[in-house]
Design a protein around this motif. Sequence first.
Motif, PDB file in Angstrom:
ATOM      1  N   SER A  63       0.826  -1.218   0.000  1.00 28.55           N
ATOM      2  CA  SER A  63       0.000   0.000   0.000  1.00 28.55           C
ATOM      3  C   SER A  63       0.853   1.257   0.000  1.00 28.55           C
ATOM      4  CB  SER A  63      -0.935   0.004   1.214  1.00 28.55           C
ATOM      5  OG  SER A  63      -0.186   0.138   2.422  1.00 28.55           O
ATOM      6  N   LEU A  64       2.138   1.128   0.316  1.00 25.17           N
ATOM      7  CA  LEU A  64       3.039   2.281   0.357  1.00 25.17           C
ATOM      8  C   LEU A  64       3.719   2.541  -0.986  1.00 25.17           C
ATOM      9  CD1 LEU A  64       4.815   1.359   3.733  1.00 25.17           C
ATOM     10  CD2 LEU A  64       2.789   2.795   3.415  1.00 25.17           C
ATOM     11  N   VAL A  65       3.427   1.679  -1.956  1.00 26.10           N
ATOM     12  CA  VAL A  65       4.143   1.719  -3.230  1.00 26.10           C
ATOM     13  C   VAL A  65       3.233   2.224  -4.346  1.00 26.10           C
ATOM     14  CG1 VAL A  65       5.255   0.273  -4.977  1.00 26.10           C
ATOM     15  CG2 VAL A  65       5.754  -0.094  -2.568  1.00 26.10           C
ATOM     16  N   ARG A  66       3.774   3.066  -5.199  1.00 24.24           N
ATOM     17  CA  ARG A  66       3.031   3.558  -6.356  1.00 24.24           C
ATOM     18  C   ARG A  66       2.983   2.476  -7.425  1.00 24.24           C
ATOM     19  NH1 ARG A  66       5.315   5.272 -10.741  1.00 24.24           N
ATOM     20  NH2 ARG A  66       7.300   5.534  -9.640  1.00 24.24           N
ATOM     21  N   LYS A  67       1.790   2.204  -7.906  1.00 23.51           N
ATOM     22  CA  LYS A  67       1.651   1.219  -8.975  1.00 23.51           C
ATOM     23  C   LYS A  67       1.983   1.863 -10.312  1.00 23.51           C
ATOM     24  CE  LYS A  67      -1.675  -1.871  -6.772  1.00 23.51           C
ATOM     25  NZ  LYS A  67      -2.992  -2.535  -6.884  1.00 23.51           N
ATOM     26  N   PRO A  68       2.583   1.107 -11.230  1.00 28.07           N
ATOM     27  CA  PRO A  68       2.929   1.693 -12.533  1.00 28.07           C
ATOM     28  C   PRO A  68       1.696   2.102 -13.309  1.00 28.07           C
ATOM     29  CG  PRO A  68       3.248  -0.697 -12.555  1.00 28.07           C
ATOM     30  CD  PRO A  68       2.974  -0.311 -11.128  1.00 28.07           C
ATOM     31  N   ALA A  69       1.843   3.141 -14.108  1.00 24.70           N
ATOM     32  CA  ALA A  69       0.728   3.601 -14.933  1.00 24.70           C
ATOM     33  C   ALA A  69       0.370   2.527 -15.949  1.00 24.70           C
ATOM     34  CB  ALA A  69       1.110   4.888 -15.653  1.00 24.70           C
ATOM     35  N   PRO A  70      -0.918   2.365 -16.257  1.00 23.25           N
ATOM     36  CA  PRO A  70      -1.305   1.354 -17.251  1.00 23.25           C
ATOM     37  C   PRO A  70      -0.704   1.673 -18.604  1.00 23.25           C
ATOM     38  CG  PRO A  70      -3.151   2.805 -16.737  1.00 23.25           C
ATOM     39  CD  PRO A  70      -2.073   3.121 -15.757  1.00 23.25           C
ATOM     40  N   GLY A  71      -0.285   0.644 -19.289  1.00 29.95           N
ATOM     41  CA  GLY A  71       0.324   0.825 -20.599  1.00 29.95           C
ATOM     42  C   GLY A  71      -0.720   1.173 -21.647  1.00 29.95           C
ATOM     43  N   LYS A  72      -0.251   1.573 -22.787  1.00 35.54           N
ATOM     44  CA  LYS A  72      -1.138   1.897 -23.891  1.00 35.54           C
ATOM     45  C   LYS A  72      -1.887   0.639 -24.331  1.00 35.54           C
ATOM     46  CE  LYS A  72      -1.047   3.577 -28.667  1.00 35.54           C
ATOM     47  NZ  LYS A  72      -0.174   3.960 -29.811  1.00 35.54           N
ATOM     48  N   ALA A  73      -3.170   0.796 -24.579  1.00 35.09           N
ATOM     49  CA  ALA A  73      -3.975  -0.347 -25.028  1.00 35.09           C
ATOM     50  C   ALA A  73      -3.408  -0.909 -26.336  1.00 35.09           C
ATOM     51  CB  ALA A  73      -5.423   0.085 -25.234  1.00 35.09           C
ATOM     52  N   ARG A  74      -3.263  -2.227 -26.389  1.00 30.69           N
ATOM     53  CA  ARG A  74      -2.703  -2.849 -27.577  1.00 30.69           C
ATOM     54  C   ARG A  74      -3.749  -2.915 -28.690  1.00 30.69           C
ATOM     55  NH1 ARG A  74       1.957  -5.544 -27.251  1.00 30.69           N
ATOM     56  NH2 ARG A  74       1.360  -7.086 -28.797  1.00 30.69           N
ATOM     57  N   ASP A  75      -3.294  -2.726 -29.913  1.00 30.38           N
ATOM     58  CA  ASP A  75      -4.216  -2.811 -31.042  1.00 30.38           C
ATOM     59  C   ASP A  75      -3.693  -3.764 -32.103  1.00 30.38           C
ATOM     60  OD1 ASP A  75      -2.087  -1.381 -31.968  1.00 30.38           O
ATOM     61  OD2 ASP A  75      -3.231   0.364 -32.639  1.00 30.38           O
ATOM     62  N   ARG A  76      -2.900  -4.732 -31.675  1.00 31.21           N
ATOM     63  CA  ARG A  76      -2.285  -5.681 -32.602  1.00 31.21           C
ATOM     64  C   ARG A  76      -3.280  -6.761 -32.992  1.00 31.21           C
ATOM     65  NH1 ARG A  76       0.093  -8.352 -36.094  1.00 31.21           N
ATOM     66  NH2 ARG A  76       2.221  -9.164 -35.912  1.00 31.21           N
ATOM     67  N   VAL A  77      -3.537  -6.899 -34.271  1.00 31.18           N
ATOM     68  CA  VAL A  77      -4.367  -7.987 -34.782  1.00 31.18           C
ATOM     69  C   VAL A  77      -3.599  -8.665 -35.915  1.00 31.18           C
ATOM     70  CG1 VAL A  77      -6.579  -6.950 -34.162  1.00 31.18           C
ATOM     71  CG2 VAL A  77      -5.557  -6.440 -36.383  1.00 31.18           C
ATOM     72  N   LEU A  78      -3.946  -9.896 -36.178  1.00 35.34           N
ATOM     73  CA  LEU A  78      -3.257 -10.661 -37.217  1.00 35.34           C
ATOM     74  C   LEU A  78      -3.790 -10.321 -38.611  1.00 35.34           C
ATOM     75  CD1 LEU A  78      -3.309 -14.186 -35.514  1.00 35.34           C
ATOM     76  CD2 LEU A  78      -1.279 -12.758 -35.848  1.00 35.34           C
ATOM     77  N   THR A  79      -2.902 -10.335 -39.579  1.00 38.15           N
ATOM     78  CA  THR A  79      -3.341 -10.304 -40.966  1.00 38.15           C
ATOM     79  C   THR A  79      -3.725 -11.727 -41.355  1.00 38.15           C
ATOM     80  OG1 THR A  79      -1.119 -10.749 -41.808  1.00 38.15           O
ATOM     81  CG2 THR A  79      -1.718  -8.428 -41.453  1.00 38.15           C
ATOM     82  N   ALA A  80      -4.406 -11.888 -42.467  1.00 37.33           N
ATOM     83  CA  ALA A  80      -4.808 -13.231 -42.911  1.00 37.33           C
ATOM     84  C   ALA A  80      -3.589 -14.147 -43.108  1.00 37.33           C
ATOM     85  CB  ALA A  80      -5.633 -13.135 -44.186  1.00 37.33           C
ATOM     86  N   PRO A  81      -2.512 -13.674 -43.762  1.00 34.05           N
ATOM     87  CA  PRO A  81      -1.322 -14.532 -43.904  1.00 34.05           C
ATOM     88  C   PRO A  81      -0.695 -14.881 -42.563  1.00 34.05           C
ATOM     89  CG  PRO A  81      -1.250 -12.740 -45.506  1.00 34.05           C
ATOM     90  CD  PRO A  81      -2.360 -12.427 -44.555  1.00 34.05           C
ATOM     91  N   GLU A  82      -0.684 -13.933 -41.621  1.00 31.40           N
ATOM     92  CA  GLU A  82      -0.117 -14.208 -40.296  1.00 31.40           C
ATOM     93  C   GLU A  82      -0.940 -15.267 -39.565  1.00 31.40           C
ATOM     94  OE1 GLU A  82       2.099 -10.126 -38.782  1.00 31.40           O
ATOM     95  OE2 GLU A  82      -0.090 -10.287 -38.572  1.00 31.40           O
ATOM     96  N   ARG A  83      -2.275 -15.178 -39.678  1.00 30.60           N
ATOM     97  CA  ARG A  83      -3.125 -16.156 -39.008  1.00 30.60           C
ATOM     98  C   ARG A  83      -2.867 -17.558 -39.566  1.00 30.60           C
ATOM     99  NH1 ARG A  83      -7.387 -13.752 -39.916  1.00 30.60           N
ATOM    100  NH2 ARG A  83      -7.368 -12.501 -38.022  1.00 30.60           N
ATOM    101  N   GLU A  84      -2.745 -17.661 -40.861  1.00 26.44           N
ATOM    102  CA  GLU A  84      -2.472 -18.949 -41.495  1.00 26.44           C
ATOM    103  C   GLU A  84      -1.104 -19.487 -41.074  1.00 26.44           C
ATOM    104  OE1 GLU A  84      -2.159 -20.852 -46.022  1.00 26.44           O
ATOM    105  OE2 GLU A  84      -2.992 -18.841 -45.715  1.00 26.44           O
ATOM    106  N   ALA A  85      -0.112 -18.596 -41.028  1.00 29.96           N
ATOM    107  CA  ALA A  85       1.238 -19.005 -40.624  1.00 29.96           C
ATOM    108  C   ALA A  85       1.269 -19.450 -39.170  1.00 29.96           C
ATOM    109  CB  ALA A  85       2.217 -17.851 -40.843  1.00 29.96           C
ATOM    110  N   LEU A  86       0.539 -18.736 -38.310  1.00 26.90           N
ATOM    111  CA  LEU A  86       0.513 -19.093 -36.891  1.00 26.90           C
ATOM    112  C   LEU A  86      -0.119 -20.462 -36.678  1.00 26.90           C
ATOM    113  CD1 LEU A  86       0.906 -18.462 -33.905  1.00 26.90           C
ATOM    114  CD2 LEU A  86      -1.260 -17.210 -33.940  1.00 26.90           C
TER     115      LEU A  86
END
Length: 326
Positions: A150-173
Amino acid sequence: MATIRQRNDRWQVIIKRKGYPTQSKTFDLRKDAEKWARQQERSMDAGQWQDRTEAEQTTLKDLLERYSREVSSTKRGAEIEAYRIELFKRSSLAQYALSAITGRLVAGWRDERLKEVSSGTVQRELTLLGHVFAVAIREWCIALHSNPVSLVRKPAPGKARDRVLTAPEREALLGACAECRSPWIKPIVVFALETATRRGEILSLTWANVSMESATALVSGKTGSRKVPLSPACLDALRGLPRSIDGRVFPVTIETLKQAYARAVSRAGIKDFTFHDLRHDALTRLARKGFNILELRAISGHATANMLQRYVSIDAGDLAKKLASA
């Protein structure tokens, strides 16, 4: 009055007072012995004395093990929390006695951890650690001056991620996941991409909660239980799975999944795409298919539209096309 006596090269303090257990402690220096004796007697005079023996003899590692047995095991998503607790137990912080852990020590751990993982991960880990200390103080009556988290400052939330797969990436994964030794890795990824469920919800899913007839699955996690729809691709993946003895649909550990998924992403040549991004990708695709906010929240389990918004990427180009066709 306290009794202070020399024993070999050290100084022993003994305090005997009616209504209190006998207190005894040994110091290298007489001045330290006298200081401790005064502190103990002052707190007894003020009626504020607490037995700190347990706090001084219990390490954070000991406390984490007890918390895991008595608290974590009763929670939804216990396996995820057990994994975080194991990480804490391997840290240098876990070797300290509870009475020695200060806000400064926790802040030092936080800063080192931020070099390894995201601010969101550190926030969740600090929340867990804070609850561990809260339970120790309130329910187990371990005498600590305060909750050091309770004595410690929590880190600020990071930027919301917006990473989505392309069709070729989804197939490769998916192709890379098919090369994994475990027969469950590719179906897990398919399930995540098709249902937008969390990792813990996927790994705790049992066959008893899957209905192939109605194409639904009842998943349970940190936000409770909910039914999610199963797409044809998801149903096909489930039909090809072997049945495990323990009744789980995907009988793999978190660590096994993490390592196998990381290797698959690397083989697929994909950059910056975590397992949790599968959930983001799934919700974004469902939104593009025309699912409304209420339907997306029913699938994702988000309590509010604002929380859901962090997981859905809306492309300005898609909106421009809608305007042109309106």
